[in-house]
Scaffold this motif. Sequence first.
Motif, short mmCIF file in Angstrom:
data_model
loop_
_atom_site.label_atom_id
_atom_site.label_comp_id
_atom_site.label_asym_id
_atom_site.label_seq_id
_atom_site.Cartn_x
_atom_site.Cartn_y
_atom_site.Cartn_z
N UNK A 148 -4.17 68.24 -69.21
CA UNK A 148 -3.68 69.36 -68.38
C UNK A 148 -3.42 68.99 -66.93
N UNK A 149 -3.77 67.77 -66.55
CA UNK A 149 -3.49 67.35 -65.17
C UNK A 149 -4.34 68.05 -64.14
N UNK A 150 -5.55 68.44 -64.50
CA UNK A 150 -6.43 69.16 -63.58
C UNK A 150 -7.71 68.36 -63.37
N UNK A 151 -8.07 68.12 -62.12
CA UNK A 151 -9.35 67.48 -61.81
C UNK A 151 -10.32 68.58 -61.40
N UNK A 152 -11.44 68.76 -62.12
CA UNK A 152 -12.32 69.88 -61.79
C UNK A 152 -13.18 69.67 -60.55
N UNK A 153 -13.09 68.54 -59.90
CA UNK A 153 -13.87 68.32 -58.68
C UNK A 153 -13.49 67.02 -58.03
N UNK A 154 -14.24 66.68 -56.97
CA UNK A 154 -13.93 65.43 -56.24
C UNK A 154 -14.96 64.35 -56.49
N UNK A 155 -16.24 64.76 -56.48
CA UNK A 155 -17.32 63.78 -56.60
C UNK A 155 -18.12 64.04 -57.87
N UNK A 156 -18.31 62.99 -58.66
CA UNK A 156 -18.89 63.15 -59.99
C UNK A 156 -20.16 62.33 -60.18
N UNK A 157 -21.07 62.90 -60.97
CA UNK A 157 -22.17 62.12 -61.52
C UNK A 157 -21.98 62.13 -63.04
N UNK A 242 -31.49 62.12 -54.56
CA UNK A 242 -30.52 63.21 -54.51
C UNK A 242 -29.12 62.64 -54.32
N UNK A 243 -28.19 63.08 -55.16
CA UNK A 243 -26.81 62.61 -55.06
C UNK A 243 -25.91 63.83 -54.86
N UNK A 244 -25.14 63.80 -53.78
CA UNK A 244 -24.25 64.93 -53.47
C UNK A 244 -22.99 64.84 -54.33
N UNK A 245 -22.89 65.75 -55.28
CA UNK A 245 -21.70 65.77 -56.15
C UNK A 245 -21.28 67.22 -56.38
N UNK A 246 -20.05 67.42 -56.78
CA UNK A 246 -19.67 68.79 -57.17
C UNK A 246 -19.44 68.93 -58.68
N UNK A 247 -19.49 67.80 -59.39
CA UNK A 247 -19.40 67.89 -60.85
C UNK A 247 -20.45 66.98 -61.49
N UNK A 248 -21.14 67.51 -62.48
CA UNK A 248 -22.05 66.71 -63.31
C UNK A 248 -21.42 66.67 -64.69
N UNK A 249 -21.15 65.46 -65.14
CA UNK A 249 -20.43 65.27 -66.39
C UNK A 249 -21.40 64.74 -67.45
N UNK A 250 -21.51 65.45 -68.56
CA UNK A 250 -22.48 65.07 -69.59
C UNK A 250 -21.81 64.33 -70.74
N UNK A 251 -22.23 63.09 -70.92
CA UNK A 251 -21.73 62.28 -72.04
C UNK A 251 -22.95 61.83 -72.82
N UNK A 252 -23.59 62.80 -73.48
CA UNK A 252 -24.89 62.56 -74.10
C UNK A 252 -24.84 62.70 -75.62
N UNK A 253 -23.68 62.45 -76.18
CA UNK A 253 -23.59 62.41 -77.63
C UNK A 253 -22.80 63.55 -78.23
N UNK A 254 -22.56 63.43 -79.51
CA UNK A 254 -21.71 64.38 -80.23
C UNK A 254 -22.42 64.84 -81.50
N UNK A 255 -22.09 66.04 -81.94
CA UNK A 255 -22.58 66.59 -83.21
C UNK A 255 -21.40 66.83 -84.15
N UNK A 256 -21.50 66.38 -85.40
CA UNK A 256 -20.42 66.65 -86.36
C UNK A 256 -20.20 68.16 -86.51
N UNK A 257 -18.94 68.57 -86.67
CA UNK A 257 -18.58 69.98 -86.77
C UNK A 257 -18.31 70.35 -88.22
#
Lengths: 362, 175
Positions: A148-157, A242-257
């Motif tokens: 979609x060409x959208x960045x949801x924030x500037x600084x990420x963890x 403490x880390x100053x970020x505006x987005x926390x991105x979770x890549x902690x695994x997947x569950x079969x659907x």
Amino acid sequence: MEQVEILVVGGGPAGMMASLSAVQSGANVTLLEREVKLGGQLIKQTHKFFGSYKEYAGVRGIEIAEKLTSLLKEQEDKGKISILTEAELVVFYHDQTLGYTYKGALRTLKTQKMIFTTGASERMLPFPGNDLPGVYAAGAIQTLMNVNGVLPGEKYLMVGAGNIGLIVSYQLLQAGAKVLGVVEAMPRIGGYLVHASKIRRMGVPIYTSHTILEAHGKDRVEEAVIIAVDNKYKPIPGTEKVIKVDVISLAVGLNPLGELLEQRGIKFCYIPELGGFVPWHDENLRTSHPDVYVAGDLAGIEEATTAMLQGELAGLVVAGELGYGNLEEQNKIGLVYQRLKEFRTGPKSEKTREGQLKLIDG
Amino acid sequence: MDNQSRKISLQLKSSGVPSKSDLKPFLPSTHRKRKGAYALIECFEEIPCDPCFSACPFKAVKEFENLNDIPVIDFDKCTGCGLCVPECPGLAIFLINENRKDGKATITIPYEFLPLPEKDELVWALNRKGEIEGEAKVVEVKTYPKKSNTTVVTLLIPKEQILTTRHFRRKDQHE
């Protein structure tokens, strides 16, 4: 009611390959895809794929999606496959009747065989503040950014140093965002080390043996607190950072659907190595229901190359069951087996191998 | 060279930065280095991936017995053509030439960022941790449309940096 030979549910890498191999064997296929475009997760994979040069190694995921889509469109023009996008399966009745929504309306069909390739969903992680706006799943960020060409924030963890965490971090950097760190509870990087090296040389630190403790912010995420963990994954007080970020991105695994299959009474097994509850299946990818097959992440969390191989295998097997396919196509089954097996011989496939053993035991 | 039996350092496994012991088995002999450009394949871990083999027109990358093998390069066959650099999906192959009359070296790096640098531009050379090592001059920028549009950038660097410089950053306007 509409009658079909093979219904493929889900037009990602596994479903596209399943449809193609079944059609090429001579069967007629109906493919349902929930999204507007075919491709599943491939449509946001801007990186080059690993695997064998005999398949799609060195090609970007988005290019593979285009290639497979055009091969399917050729078959559609020949009348061998019916491709329905914006079509979502909602009911699986006790005979072989299924209900799906198509552009808002409910439709039904009756099918002889089914291949489910519905993929997986991303896991959430419990921590105080995880309900704040600014906490995302990594795959969702990848969709927003690359589709979609959208960045949801500037600084990420990034939380999680598996392949998804590492790859999405790199793609965030490509999009011009700042990634202030990758946190990984394990003492080792889980994803491919070459992916880790790519973000390290751009200055992104990887904090192994660390986890996220909490997120702070008034109306949205303003900072993340990370903490070191001991060898039992227990936080070590006093090591908070403490880390100053505006987005926390979770890549902690997947569950079969696989909810629809579960509701239909198909046997599931709990196999953590494959991502949790997975539909039991044999080496031909057949479930406890003789007409239902699975492939891709639904059959066990792995990756796109093996999803394509599994899809190819399921398509060939199912077409064969219906009496389609010449000797050449039936011989192909053995070749695809071999390729899958060889792909999984490395240390990075240890979990998959263990999971497969557990599947055999049921 | 027996790449398969090597151990990956703890440093690499936990931080993504290879140690000298990780790098050593991949380096050519001093004699070969003096002969001109060579490819350095920094692929330390057994992963299911083999396109470097098919990328080499000179068969310098040994054929894989198993897809998960670690690549092995025959430096007598490597001509330094650099075709493997844009092919590697892990961006883990670098072309190095330390046989230059000016006493400097060049390194060719796969680069997937926009905007691309220009020839003769001065950029910041970055080490494996992303730290600035000093200035470097861009001597070539080449995009390979047939290799998924991968661009490779060649930098002129001091010889001492051939094992440390692995990326670069364009300077901001005011830098």
